[in-house]
Write a protein that holds these residues in place. Structure first.
Motif, PDB file in Angstrom:
ATOM      1  N   VAL A 123       4.973 -10.380  -4.456  1.00 51.11           N
ATOM      2  CA  VAL A 123       4.157  -9.393  -5.208  1.00 51.11           C
ATOM      3  C   VAL A 123       4.572  -9.302  -6.604  1.00 51.11           C
ATOM      4  CG1 VAL A 123       3.079  -8.494  -3.205  1.00 51.11           C
ATOM      5  CG2 VAL A 123       5.111  -7.331  -4.148  1.00 51.11           C
ATOM      6  N   GLN A 174       8.947   4.654   1.648  1.00 54.41           N
ATOM      7  CA  GLN A 174       8.129   3.815   0.634  1.00 54.41           C
ATOM      8  C   GLN A 174       7.036   4.966   0.781  1.00 54.41           C
ATOM      9  OE1 GLN A 174       6.808   0.440   2.518  1.00 54.41           O
ATOM     10  NE2 GLN A 174       8.728  -0.408   2.982  1.00 54.41           N
ATOM     11  N   ALA A 222       2.944  -4.270  -6.456  1.00 60.13           N
ATOM     12  CA  ALA A 222       1.335  -4.392  -6.291  1.00 60.13           C
ATOM     13  C   ALA A 222       1.084  -4.605  -4.952  1.00 60.13           C
ATOM     14  CB  ALA A 222       1.113  -5.635  -7.068  1.00 60.13           C
ATOM     15  N   GLU A 261      10.404 -12.754   5.943  1.00 65.77           N
ATOM     16  CA  GLU A 261       9.374 -12.024   6.184  1.00 65.77           C
ATOM     17  C   GLU A 261       8.155 -12.338   5.122  1.00 65.77           C
ATOM     18  OE1 GLU A 261       9.472  -7.789   7.104  1.00 65.77           O
ATOM     19  OE2 GLU A 261      11.411  -7.882   7.857  1.00 65.77           O
TER      20      GLU A 261
END
Ligand code: AMP
Length: 360
Positions: free
Chosen positions: A124, A160, A185, A257
């Motif tokens: 991202v 987060q 993003a 991941e």
């Protein structure tokens, strides 16, 4: 200089005494190796199945010296090993795998995404910030909504915050503790996939088929593998794994991941420079599992096959769920793995169960 391949009877040092270290030690024992575990807590899951246990902080010079004295090579079961520990081991003349650079990259989300983009791997869009004003600039650059994450020490969805409005950026930065952050993003993903890959000392690479992962409250709940993916996606995954492993001159198992976007494009979210929870299915789905592959790689042995012989649904057993061990053990298609943790705490990973199904 250590001579590879290490013969059976050699000692593999492991920094960290959790379940990953325990399963590494069991796999190492099967190949005739002994394991020495360094872990701050006594009586850890790994230490109880290892030949040698050193109890001490990861940066305690005398504990590291003892580990170095015992071990022919040292590896890790988690990535947040202090850089000082790795440097001390190097000064003591012990080879560590994966290399210090792989750890440094995986410890810092900005370094990780910067490395990935430089290696030609898509992520991202992101921006870095280390103060409140910078956080607002980073959010302005990325756009809203944006996901702000602490650069270091985040795991299982901790550290987060979503930022919905530019005006909330400074408050989000403060709420995350005022440490350096990355602003990302949003990835509009269809599913989360991961791939477990391994690179040998000679540069040979082997890759397991990808798994599809389901998280709850930021914690991995289930992995289904092999995931059904298009040929194009499978090729992309293979290319991504090769680029990452070769760019780092990596030795050992890595967990990668991924987000699969609607159009089929793949973005890398995170790297785990170690055996990985989303690779536990390989224990009962493949001839040679991720733990044995890691031991083979760090010991300089040839890699084993990664082909699956069963489809597996891996489910983590969190907290009280592990109390159902007797019922789980009675399911004919289930293979139960328990970590021997003394204390059952809510949400704590106590074990996992691999449910086997014929390959489609
Ligand atoms: P991480 O700690 O980076 O592994 O993130 C934990 C989980 O948050 C991921 O497994 C995703 O479900 C979600 N997540 C992380 N980054 C993003 C992103 N940029 N956009 C959307 N979801 C994300």
């Amino acid at each position: 200089m250590t001579a590879f391949p290490l013969p059976p009877g050699s000692v593999i040092g492991v920094l960290g005494g959790g379940q990953l270290g325990r399963m590494l030690a069991l796999a190492a024992a099967r190949l005739g190796f002994d394991v020495a575990v360094l872990e701050p807590e006594a009586d850890s899951p790994a230490a109880r199945v290892a030949a040698h246990a050193v109890v001490g902080a990861y940066d305690d010079p005398s504990a590291l010296a003892r580990l170095a004295e015992l071990s022919d090579v040292v590896t890790y079961e988690f990535e947040n090993v202090p850089a000082r520990a790795v440097a001390t081991l190097a000064e003591l003349g012990v080879e560590t795998a994966p290399c210090a650079r792989a750890l440094a990259v995986a410890q810092d989300r900005v370094a990780e995404k910067t490395f990935l983009n430089e290696a030609g791997v898509a992520t991202v869009a992101f921006a870095a910030a280390h103060d409140a004003a910078g956080a607002a600039e980073a959010v302005a650059q990325v756009g809203v909504p944006a996901l702000m994450k602490t650069c270091r020490d985040g795991y299982d969805g901790k550290g987060q915050r979503w930022v919905e409005h530019l005006a909330d950026a400074a408050a989000a930065f403060a709420a995350l503790g005022g440490d350096p952050v990355i602003v990302e993003a949003p990835a509009d993903f269809m599913r989360e996939l991961s791939v477990i890959a391994v690179r040998a000392r000679g540069g040979e690479i082997a890759i397991y088929p990808p798994g599809e992962n389901h998280h709850e409250n930021g914690v991995l709940r289930r992995t289904s593998a092999p995931a059904q993916v298009s040929r194009k996606a499978a090729e992309q995954i293979e290319r991504i794994a090769h680029q990452i492993l070769n760019s780092l001159d990596y030795v050992g198992v890595i967990g990668i991941e991924l987000f699969e976007l609607k159009g089929g494009r793949l973005l890398v979210n995170e790297l785990a420079p170690r055996v990985h929870n989303t690779g536990h299915w390989t224990q009962d789905g493949c001839e040679v599992d991720q733990f044995e592959q890691h031991v083979r790689a760090v010991a300089g042995w040839p890699l084993g096959p990664t082909e699956p012989h069963h489809r597996v649904e891996m489910t983590n057993l969190l907290g009280e769920e592990a109390a159902a061990w007797a019922a789980l053990a009675a399911e004919p298609e289930s293979r139960l793995h328990l970590y021997g943790k003394r204390e059952m705490k809510a949400g704590r990973k106590m074990g996992h169960v691999n449910r086997l199904h014929p390959l489609k």
